[in-house]
Design a protein around this motif. Structure first.
Motif, mmCIF file in Angstrom:
data_model
loop_
_atom_site.group_PDB
_atom_site.id
_atom_site.type_symbol
_atom_site.label_atom_id
_atom_site.label_comp_id
_atom_site.label_asym_id
_atom_site.label_seq_id
_atom_site.Cartn_x
_atom_site.Cartn_y
_atom_site.Cartn_z
ATOM 1 N N SER A 502 0.947 -1.318 0.013
ATOM 2 C CA SER A 502 0.183 0.061 -0.244
ATOM 3 C C SER A 502 1.121 1.383 0.148
ATOM 4 C CB SER A 502 -0.679 -0.277 1.161
ATOM 5 O OG SER A 502 0.083 0.266 2.351
ATOM 6 N N LEU A 503 2.034 0.996 0.689
ATOM 7 C CA LEU A 503 2.671 2.517 0.706
ATOM 8 C C LEU A 503 3.879 2.257 -0.976
ATOM 9 C CD1 LEU A 503 4.787 2.182 3.852
ATOM 10 C CD2 LEU A 503 2.202 3.314 3.431
ATOM 11 N N GLU A 504 4.373 1.357 -1.419
ATOM 12 C CA GLU A 504 4.759 1.177 -2.129
ATOM 13 C C GLU A 504 3.920 1.592 -3.212
ATOM 14 O OE1 GLU A 504 6.362 -2.153 -5.787
ATOM 15 O OE2 GLU A 504 6.000 -2.699 -3.821
ATOM 16 N N ASP A 505 3.024 1.676 -3.835
ATOM 17 C CA ASP A 505 2.029 2.055 -4.703
ATOM 18 C C ASP A 505 1.314 3.403 -4.547
ATOM 19 O OD1 ASP A 505 1.311 -0.287 -5.346
ATOM 20 O OD2 ASP A 505 -0.274 -0.605 -5.091
ATOM 21 N N ARG A 506 1.470 4.019 -3.494
ATOM 22 C CA ARG A 506 1.255 6.115 -3.312
ATOM 23 C C ARG A 506 2.376 5.970 -4.044
ATOM 24 N NH1 ARG A 506 -0.124 6.604 3.048
ATOM 25 N NH2 ARG A 506 -1.229 8.527 2.566
ATOM 26 N N ASP A 507 3.829 5.979 -4.491
ATOM 27 C CA ASP A 507 5.022 6.433 -4.763
ATOM 28 C C ASP A 507 4.759 6.600 -5.917
ATOM 29 O OD1 ASP A 507 4.957 7.326 -2.002
ATOM 30 O OD2 ASP A 507 6.936 6.447 -2.050
ATOM 31 N N VAL A 508 6.378 7.555 -6.535
ATOM 32 C CA VAL A 508 6.214 7.158 -7.892
ATOM 33 C C VAL A 508 7.927 6.598 -8.270
ATOM 34 C CG1 VAL A 508 6.715 8.428 -10.282
ATOM 35 C CG2 VAL A 508 4.862 9.294 -9.316
ATOM 36 N N ALA A 509 8.002 5.566 -8.851
ATOM 37 C CA ALA A 509 9.703 5.335 -8.542
ATOM 38 C C ALA A 509 10.007 5.073 -10.308
ATOM 39 C CB ALA A 509 9.766 4.259 -7.814
ATOM 40 N N LEU A 510 10.699 4.897 -10.583
ATOM 41 C CA LEU A 510 11.496 3.857 -11.873
ATOM 42 C C LEU A 510 11.020 2.917 -12.231
ATOM 43 C CD1 LEU A 510 15.676 4.978 -12.517
ATOM 44 C CD2 LEU A 510 13.400 6.326 -12.607
ATOM 45 N N ASN A 511 10.489 2.294 -11.694
ATOM 46 C CA ASN A 511 9.597 0.820 -11.735
ATOM 47 C C ASN A 511 8.357 1.463 -12.223
ATOM 48 O OD1 ASN A 511 8.678 1.558 -9.653
ATOM 49 N ND2 ASN A 511 8.284 -0.366 -9.009
ATOM 50 N N ARG A 512 7.671 2.846 -12.405
ATOM 51 C CA ARG A 512 6.294 3.280 -12.833
ATOM 52 C C ARG A 512 6.716 4.361 -13.992
ATOM 53 N NH1 ARG A 512 1.477 3.998 -10.992
ATOM 54 N NH2 ARG A 512 2.445 3.198 -9.118
ATOM 55 N N SER A 513 7.871 5.219 -14.046
ATOM 56 C CA SER A 513 8.109 5.860 -15.118
ATOM 57 C C SER A 513 8.765 6.777 -14.981
ATOM 58 C CB SER A 513 6.427 7.419 -15.608
ATOM 59 O OG SER A 513 6.904 7.497 -13.874
#
Length: 976
Positions: A502-513
Motif C-alpha cells: 500500500s505504501l509502495e503504490d502511493r509513490d512514483v519510482a522508476l519502475n512506474r515512469s
C-alpha cells in the motif's frame, strides 16, 4: 569459418549495454535526425570542446578497462568474490552486529525496485509511501531515545556524532572550542570526530568515563559526548550525573546509544540528554563490511531548527486532509550555502525504511523479546567466563562482555576463531564478546567451550543462571515504546505484505515512469547489478574483521578503484566517503592537507561559482576554508574576468576552486582549461564536483579538463539506486600529488595512506556492501558501452530540448547550440502571462504520471530536465507530449479560455477521491483533470493527496506517528 569463430560471433558480451541504453539503434537514428546530427560521434564533437575531447586526440581514459561480459558472467564473478570472504561469525561489536532481515522486508523493500529506485521525496504528493515509512523511523527513534524530534536518518554513527557536535556549537553560539568526549566511544566515532574538528579549530579531549564530570568542570566545553553502553560494553550508572555536569557549564550533552539496548534501558532523553545519536544497523540491516546503515539523531524541541538533514513532518493538503512532506530546513545547505551548519544532502532512506519496518514487524513486544534474549545470552556467557576463572571488566552490561583474560587472551581469540567466531581484542589482556540476535544456543555452547579451552579448565554447561534478574533497577526502562497503531497492526505476513504494498503504490519510482531530474541522473538500476548485494559473503562481513578473512571484498575494492582511476584519468581513488557531500568534504580536506604539507597552511580561500550546488560552499566552510563567490555570465558560464580578478586578489591565500563540469547550467564550458590554468597559476587546486559525470565518461575526464580532485556520485553515474534519498557513495579521485592525502582509517591500514588526514566515515570503505553495483555496471558495459551511454545521455537531453524549444525557452547552450546531458526550461514568464508558477507545472505533471524535473534550481522559476540514456524513445516522447499539453493548458489561461484561478494547473494534482466525488466545482472537466492525454488512462497513477501545504506543516510541526493519528482525528473534527 571455424566452429569457434561462429561461437565467437554468437556470443553476446555486449548485450547488457543494449539493455541499459534505452533507445534502440533505430530510435537513436530518429533522435539524431531531430537534432540535425549524422552520428553520435558528430553530435559529441559539437558538444564537447575539442581541447578536452577524447575523440579529438585526448587520452582515452577508458582504454584500461576490461572488455564487457554478459550478466551471467558478471554475477558469477561477483558470487566468486563473495565466496572468497570467510564465513566467520563476527561478535566484535563496536556498533556492528549480526541481525536477521525479516524475509518480508528483504523481498519487498530491499529487493523491490518500487522502493530502491525512488527519488528523494521533494515532490511530497507522489512520495507519501516513503514519507510514511520515514515517519515510522522517526517515531521509533523518538520513542527509544526519549526525545521529541528525530530526523529521517544520517550517514553513519560517526557522521551523526560529528553532526551533533556541530549542532551543539551552533546552539551554544560558539562560546567554546572544546569538546569533552568519553574515551569509551567507539574508536571509529572518536576518529571521525577528530577529523571533523581539526579544520574548524575544535579541541577533542577524550577522557576516561570515570573522570568525565571533573574534566567537564575544568575545561568548560560546548559539547560533551557520552556513550551508552560504552564501546566495550559497560552500562554506566553515572550517565545522569555526566549530563548534569554538562548542563552546569552550559554545554550540550550528546549520547551515542545502541537502539536495541534502549529497548531495555532508561532513555537518555529522560535523563536530560540534549542530543542522542547512533546507528539502526542491528534493526534488520546486514553489517555489509560497514554499510550502508541508517544513523539517527534525535534532539530536544529547542534544537529542532538546527537538526541536520531531512525531517519528515505532517501537514494538510489542499482538501484539508493530513499529508506528509519534508519539513523545516531540510535543504538548508541550498538556502544558507556558506552559512549552513551542515552539508548533509544524501540520507540513508532505503536503510531507514528497512529499520523502521523492522520495528513495525516486531512491535514493542518483539523488540523487547529480542533485547531480553540477547541480554540473557550475555549473562549466561558471563557466568561461563566466571566459572572458567576469568574476571569481567564491567559488572553492568547489555550485550557486550569485556573479559579480563590476561595472558590467555591470545588463546581465547584463537579458540573462538577455531570454532568460527571473531572476537574483539580490546587491549593486551582483554577480549570483547558482543552478542546479537543471530547467536544460537549452539553458538553459546561453542563460545563456552572456547572460554574453558583458553582457561585450561573443564567445560562448563549452560543454564547455570536460575535467577534471570533484569538490568540494575535504576537503569531499567520504565516508559513504553511503539504505542502508535502502525507498530501494533501488522503481525501476520499477509498484513505486513499488504502494508508495504500500500505504501509502495502511493509513490512514483522508476519502475512506474521516467524521473527526469536534472543533476540527479535517475537511470536504470539493473537487476543484475543489484543481485550481489544480498550475497552472504558480502552482507555478513564485519568492517573490522581480520583483513585476511575478506580477500573477496578487498579484491572488489581494488579493481573498482583502478576502474574509477581509468574513468577519471586520476592516479588514486578513495571509496571511503559514503555520500556525494562527504566526497566533496574529503576532497577539500585532501587539498587542505596538501597545502599544509608544503608549508602553505595559510591557503584557505575557496572560489565557488554562484551557480554551484549548495553543498559546495557548505563543504568548503566545514573544511576550514573561506568562500569567495565567482560570478557567472549571461550564458551561465563562469565569468572569466571575475575569476581572474579574484584569483589574483587572493593569490597568497588561494586554496581551491570548486567547479561543476559540465556546468550546473548543463553546458560544456569552452573556457574550462583556462579556468583550471588560472587557479593553478595562483597556487590553488581545482576541485571538480562530479555530479555531472554522466556527460563525461568516455568523452572527456576530470584529469583532461585540468582538475586535481573530483568526487563521483556512484548513486548517479554508476547506477547505485537513489533508494528514496540514499544510500549513496561519493568516492574521490585525485592526481598523483594529492594521493598521499587521501582519507585513511585508524583501524585498517589498507583503507588509505599513512599520511592521510583521517577518516570521514565510520567504516574503512564506507558503504562497502553496495560497491558490487558499480562494479557490475562497469564490468558489463565495458569501454564502448560506457562511452555510448554518455553519448546517448547527451543525445536524449538535446532531443528533449529540441522538441520543447518552441514551447518553453531553453536556457543556456554551448557555442554550437548544444546542451550537455541536461537542459533548463524557462518557465518564469508564465507567472506574468497566466499566473502560473513553476510549482504548478511540477504538480500538474503528477496527473500525467510523471515526477517533475528539478524545480527552481539552479535558476528560480525553471525546470532542469535530465532524461538519461536509459529511457527509450517512447518514454521520452510521452514526457515531451505531457510538457506540450501543459503548455497548451497555460496558453488557454493566457488566451482567456481558462480561468486564472480555476484551471487544471492551479488545482493539481487531482486525486481519485476528488475526481470520482459527487461534487465537481471546477470549470474544466473531470476527464481533463485526470486523463489529459489518451495514453494516461492506460496506466493511470493517482496521486494519493492533493497539493501539500508546506507552511502549515512548519508552523504546526508533527514528526512522529502518534501525532499523525491525533492530527487526523482533529482535522476530521474541525471539518465537521
Amino acid at each position: 569459418m571455424t566452429v569457434l569463430g561462429i561461437l565467437a560471433e554468437l556470443e553476446d558480451a555486449g548485450s547488457f549495454s543494449r539493455r541499459h541504453i534505452g533507445p534502440s539503434e533505430a530510435e537513436v537514428a530518429t533522435m539524431l535526425r531531430a537534432i540535425g546530427a549524422d552520428s553520435l560521434d558528430a553530435m559529441a564533437a559539437r558538444t564537447v570542446p575539442a581541447a578536452i575531447s577524447t575523440a579529438a586526440g585526448g587520452t582515452d581514459t577508458l582504454a584500461a578497462l576490461p572488455p564487457p561480459v554478459d550478466e551471467a558472467t558478471a554475477m558469477a564473478e561477483l558470487a566468486g568474490l563473495a565466496a572468497r570472504n570467510a564465513a566467520v561469525k563476527s561478535l566484535i561489536g563496536m556498533g556492528y552486529h549480526g541481525t536477521h532481515v525479516p524475509p518480508v522486508i528483504l523481498r519487498n523493500v530491499l529487493e523491490n525496485p518500487g522502493w530502491y529506485t525512488a527519488y528523494t521525496p521533494y515532490q511530497a504528493e507522489i512520495a507519501q509511501g516513503r514519507l510514511e515509512a520515514l515517519l515510522n523511523f522517526q517515531t521509533v527513534v523518538c520513542d527509544l531515545t526519549g526525545l521529541p524530534v528525530a530526523n529521517a536518518s544520517l550517514l553513519d554513527e560517526g557522521t551523526a556524532a560529528a553532526e551533533a557536535v556541530a549542532l551543539a556549537h551552533a546552539a551554544t553560539k560558539g562560546r567554546s572550542r572544546v569538546v569533552v568526549a568519553a574515551a569509551d566511544l567507539h574508536p571509529q566515532t572518536l576518529a571521525v570526530l577528530r577529523t571533523r574538528a581539526e579544520p574548524l579549530g575544535w579541541e577533542i579531549h577524550a577522557v576516561a568515563p570515570n573522570d568525565l564530570a571533573e574534566a567537564v568542570a575544568e575545561r568548560s566545553p560546548f559539547a560533551v559526548v557520552l556513550s551508552y553502553p560504552g564501546s566495550t560494553g559497560e552500562v554506566r550508572g553515572t550517565l545522569r550525573e555526566d549530563i548534569l555536569a554538562a548542563q552546569a557549564v552550559g554545554a550540550l550533552s550528546i549520547v551515542a546509544a545502541d537502539p536495541l539496548a534502549l529497548v531495555l534501558l532508561t532513555p537518555p532523553g529522560e535523563m536530560g540528554a540534549d542530543i542522542v545519536v547512533g546507528s539502526t544497523q542491528r534493526f534488520g540491516v546486514p553489517m555489509g563490511w560497514g554499510g550502508p546503515h541508517a544513523a539517527f539523531i534525535a534532539v530536544r524541541d529547542a534544537h529542532k531548527r538546527l537538526i541536520p538533514g531531512r525531517l519528515v513532518g505532517v501537514s494538510v493538503d489542499a482538501a484539508g486532509r493530513p499529508a506528509m512532506r519534508l519539513a523545516l530546513q531540510t535543504r538548508e545547505q541550498h538556502i544558507r550555502r556558506e552559512k549552513a551548519t551542515s552539508n548533509i544532502c544524501t540520507a540513508q532512506v532505503l536503510l531507514a525504511v528497512m529499520a523502521g519496518m523492522y520495528a513495525v514487524w516486531h512491535g514493542a513486544e518483539g523488540l523487547q523479546r529480542i533485547a531480553q534474549r540477547v541480554h540473557l545470552q550475555a549473562r549466561l556467557l558471563a557466568d561461563c567466563a566466571r566459572q572458567a576463572g576469568f574476571r569481567l571488566r564491567f559488572s553492568c552490561y547489555f550485550d557486550t562482555l569485556a573479559i579480563e583474560a590476561g595472558p590467555a587472551a591470545d588463546k581465547l581469540m584463537a579458540a573462538a576463531l577455531s570454532r568460527g567466531f571473531n572476537l574483539r581484542r580490546v587491549d593486551a589482556g582483554c577480549v570483547g564478546i558482543a552478542l546479537d540476535e543471530t547467536v544460537t544456543r549452539q553458538d553459546l555452547v561453542a563460545l563456552s567451550a572456547a572460554l574453558c579451552e583458553a582457561a585450561g579448565t573443564q567445560p562448563v554447561g549452560l543454564g547455570l543462571l536460575e535467577d534471570p534478574r533484569p538490568l540494575v533497577a535504576p537503569m531499567q526502562r520504565g516508559s513504553a515504546i511503539l504505542g502508535a497503531a502502525v507498530f501494533n497492526s501488522h503481525r501476520s505476513e499477509h498484513a505486513m505484505l499488504r502494508y508495504l504494498k500500500s505504501l509502495e503504490d502511493r509513490d512514483v519510482a522508476l519502475n512506474r515512469s521516467m524521473i527526469p531530474l536534472g543533476s540527479c541522473t535517475m537511470k536504470l538500476n539493473a537487476t543484475a547489478e543489484m543481485a550481489a548485494v544480498t550475497l552472504p559473503g558480502f552482507s555478513n562481513a564485519h568492517p573490522f574483521a581480520p583483513i585476511d578473512q575478506v580477500p573477496g571484498y578487498l579484491a572488489l575494492v581494488r579493481r573498482l578503484e583502478s576502474w574509477l582511476c581509468a574513468v577519471t584519468g586520476f592516479a588514486a581513488v578513495s571509496l571511503q566517503p559514503n555520500a556525494g557531500s562527504q566526497g566533496e568534504y574529503a576532497g577539500l580536506l585532501a587539498i587542505r592537507a596538501y597545502h599544509r604539507a608544503r608549508g602553505e597552511a595559510g591557503r584557505d580561500v575557496c572560489l565557488i561559482p554562484s551557480s554551484a550546488h549548495g553543498t559546495n560552499p557548505a563543504s568548503a566552510v566545514m573544511a576550514g576554508m573561506r568562500v569567495v563567490v565567482v560570478r557567472c555570465d549571461a550564458d551561465g558560464n563562469v565569468d572569466l574576468d571575475d575569476l581572474r580578478a579574484k584569483a589574483e586578489a587572493h593569490a597568497a591565500s588561494l586554496a581551491a576552486l570548486m567547479v561543476t563540469y559540465p556546468s550546473t547550467h548543463g553546458v560544456f564550458e569552452e573556457g574550462i582549461r583556462e579556468i583550471c590554468d588560472t587557479v593553478h597559476r595562483h597556487g590553488g587546486q581545482v576541485y571538480m564536483d562530479g555530479a555531472n559525470m554522466n556527460a563525461q565518461v568516455g568523452l572527456t575526464s576530470p584529469a583532461s579538463i585540468g582538475a586535481d580532485v573530483c568526487h563521483l556520485n556512484l548513486h548517479k553515474t554508476f547506477c547505485i539506486p537513489h533508494g528514496g534519498g540514499g544510500p549513496g557513495v561519493g568516492p574521490i579521485g585525485v592526481a598523483a600529488h594529492l594521493a598521499p592525502h587521501l582519507p585513511n582509517h585508524p583501524l585498517l591500514a589498507e583503507a588509505g595512506p599513512d599520511t592521510g588526514f583521517g577518516p570521514v566515515s565510520a567504516a574503512p570503505f564506507g558503504s562497502a556492501s553496495i560497491l558490487p553495483i558499480p562494479y557490475a555496471y562497469i564490468r558489463m558495459m565495458g569501454p564502448a558501452g560506457l562511452r555510448r551511454a554518455t553519448q546517448v545521455a547527451v543525445l536524449a537531453a538535446n532531443y528533449v530540448a529540441r522538441r520543447l524549444e518552441g514551447h518553453y525557452p531553453v536556457l543556456y547552450r554551448g557555442r554550437q547550440g548544444m546542451v550537455a546531458h541536461e537542459c533548463i526550461l524557462d518557465c518564469r514568464g508564465f507567472q506574468a502571462s497566466a499566473g502560473i508558477a513553476v510549482e504548478d507545472i511540477a504538480k500538474r505533471l503528477q496527473d500525467y504520471g510523471f515526477h517533475a524535473p528539478t524545480m527552481s534550481w539552479p535558476v528560480a522559476g525553471t525546470l532542469m530536465v535530465e532524461p538519461t540514456e536509459s529511457e527509450p524513445l517512447p518514454e521520452l516522447d510521452r514526457f515531451v507530449e505531457a510538457m506540450i499539453a501543459i503548455r497548451e493548458e497555460i496558453r488557454a489561461v493566457e488566451d482567456g479560455r481558462a480561468d486564472r484561478a480555476d484551471n487544471p494547473l492551479k488545482h493539481a494534482p487531482h486525486t481519485a477521491e476528488e475526481v470520482t466525488g459527487d461534487e465537481w466545482a471546477h470549470a474544466y472537466s473531470r476527464r481533463q483533470a485526470a486523463f489529459p492525454l489518451p495514453w494516461v488512462a492506460a496506466n493511470k497513477y493517482w496521486p494519493p493527496v492533493k497539493r501539500v501545504d508546506n507552511v502549515y506543516g512548519d508552523r504546526n510541526l508533527a514528526c512522529t506517528c502518534a501525532p499523525l493519528e491525533d492530527y487526523a482525528r482533529e482535522t476530521r473534527m474541525a471539518a465537521e
